[in-house]
Design an enzyme around this catalytic site. Structure first.
Site, mmCIF file in Angstrom:
data_model
loop_
_atom_site.group_PDB
_atom_site.id
_atom_site.type_symbol
_atom_site.label_atom_id
_atom_site.label_comp_id
_atom_site.label_asym_id
_atom_site.label_seq_id
_atom_site.Cartn_x
_atom_site.Cartn_y
_atom_site.Cartn_z
ATOM 1 N N HIS A 36 4.477 -1.788 0.737
ATOM 2 C CA HIS A 36 4.844 -3.193 0.944
ATOM 3 C C HIS A 36 4.756 -3.896 -0.411
ATOM 4 C CE1 HIS A 36 0.548 -3.848 0.731
ATOM 5 N NE2 HIS A 36 0.346 -3.079 1.788
ATOM 6 N N GLY B 66 2.623 -5.768 -1.666
ATOM 7 C CA GLY B 66 1.314 -5.656 -2.344
ATOM 8 C C GLY B 66 1.273 -4.434 -3.248
ATOM 9 N N HIS B 67 1.769 -3.299 -2.745
ATOM 10 C CA HIS B 67 1.828 -2.093 -3.572
ATOM 11 C C HIS B 67 2.803 -2.287 -4.743
ATOM 12 C CE1 HIS B 67 0.963 -0.148 0.520
ATOM 13 N NE2 HIS B 67 -0.041 0.272 -0.209
ATOM 14 N N GLY C 77 -5.751 -2.617 -5.983
ATOM 15 C CA GLY C 77 -5.664 -3.975 -5.447
ATOM 16 C C GLY C 77 -7.036 -4.521 -5.061
ATOM 17 N N ASP D 11 -8.796 -4.341 -1.456
ATOM 18 C CA ASP D 11 -9.837 -3.347 -1.178
ATOM 19 C C ASP D 11 -10.904 -3.480 -2.267
ATOM 20 O OD1 ASP D 11 -8.437 -1.375 0.999
ATOM 21 O OD2 ASP D 11 -6.974 -2.222 -0.366
ATOM 22 N N MET E 74 -1.303 -8.541 3.036
ATOM 23 C CA MET E 74 -0.370 -7.457 3.359
ATOM 24 C C MET E 74 -1.143 -6.148 3.503
ATOM 25 S SD MET E 74 2.914 -8.390 1.049
ATOM 26 C CE MET E 74 4.100 -7.838 2.256
ATOM 27 N N SER E 75 -0.737 -5.342 4.482
ATOM 28 C CA SER E 75 -1.390 -4.059 4.715
ATOM 29 C C SER E 75 -0.437 -3.165 5.491
ATOM 30 C CB SER E 75 -2.666 -4.271 5.547
ATOM 31 O OG SER E 75 -3.128 -3.032 6.052
#
Ligand code: AMP
Length: 290
Positions: A34, A36-37, A147, A150, A184-185
């Site tokens: 997503h 975030g990555h 990120g 985590d 986001m996850s």
């Protein structure tokens, strides 16, 4: 863009690139990417000439009864996203490529796993450290980007690099949130529409703790109680933990300051979701998509 599954080939690719004078950034992921990555890829591109993204659902970081077998996977889509975002190499090994038949030795997280997610996921961070150590040994990156979503994981990895003398720099990038501020996850795909709406209580509860801190409230018990009370308004949300911890030791603090990490985990339907803020910065300091 290269797609490599064999660890020996991966190491050879990295060594060839480094011999040609290029620096290498690594973004480790479990795939089903997503935004975030993808922002970790952006971040890595600012720090290294070439970016390797690993896509590997690591079995040793899942406990019995966790979602290893159902974790979402779509390598073809991931590969396109990585290419479009400017990554030069995808490392996507099979489980047998990484672990062989009888792995015995692991890296241990020690007391950094005594709080937050650690007690709820026995062995999880040992599995994370072991796979990250292996990825560092295979890819030999100059820098690796993780990120802050985590936060405990990022801290434990930074400490592994320090304690075990890995020659890799660890960078930590901000949490990326949806427009309604839900982090986001890949696991958000497990949520029903009602559960997805209920998830908004998570950033709302963290934002409230940040506001209380700005108003002068510093005792951790009141701050975590306020988070529990906001989450408690959502019947679908089942709280696993809410804690305020020191950013280095990850031990609970009784009096919070602006560096304190306030972190939580909840269960929402089939999903287990985590989130956190740096107390003095709040949710507003994170990145929002769209
Ligand atoms: P995962 O694929 O969930 O194991 O995550 C791979 C990397 O992406 C880890 O460094 C995560 O911390 C990071 N990551 C996952 N979700 C987010 C997010 N919403 N914002 C920033 N980083 C994230």
């Amino acid at each position: 863009m290269q797609l490599i599954s064999d660890p020996a080939e991966m190491r050879q690719w990295s060594r060839t690139q480094r011999a040609a004078g290029h620096t290498i950034g690594l973004v480790p992921t479990m795939g089903f990417l997503h935004e975030g990555h993808l922002r970790l890829i952006d971040n890595a591109r600012t720090k290294a000439d070439l970016v390797v993204v690993s896509v590997f659902v690591n079995p040793t970081q899942f406990g019995p009864g966790e979602d290893y077998s159902t974790y979402p996977r779509d390598l073809e889509r991931d590969r396109e996203l990585i290419r479009d975002r400017g990554g030069q190499c995808v490392f996507a090994p099979e489980t047998a490529d990484m672990y062989g038949s009888d792995p015995v030795v692991m890296v241990r997280a020690g007391r950094l796993a005594d709080h937050l997610c650690g007690p709820h996921r026995a062995g999880h961070f040992d599995g994370v450290l072991t796979i990250v150590a292996k990825l560092f040994n295979v890819v030999e990156p100059d820098v690796a980007v993780f990120g802050r979503k985590d936060a405990q994981q990022a801290r434990i990895i930074a400490r592994m690099v320090e304690d075990l003398d890995f020659p890799t720099e660890v960078a930590v990038a901000p949490t990326v949130r949806e427009r309604d501020l839900v982090a986001m996850s890949s696991r958000n795909t497990y949520l029903t529409p009602d559960e997805r709406t209920a998830a908004r209580a998570i950033p709302r509860s963290l934002a409230q703790a940040h506001s209380l801190f700005l108003e002068g409230k510093t005792d951790s018990a009141s701050l975590t109680a306020s988070i529990r009370s906001v989450l408690g308004e959502e019947p679908l949300v089942d709280i696993e933990y809410v804690e305020a911890v020191d950013p280095d030791s990850l031990s609970p603090v009784t009096t919070a300051d602006s560096d304190t990490i306030v972190a939580l985990a909840v269960r929402l339907g089939k999903a287990r979701l985590i989130d956190n803020i740096i107390l003095g910065a709040g949710v507003e300091a994170d990145e929002v998509v769209g």
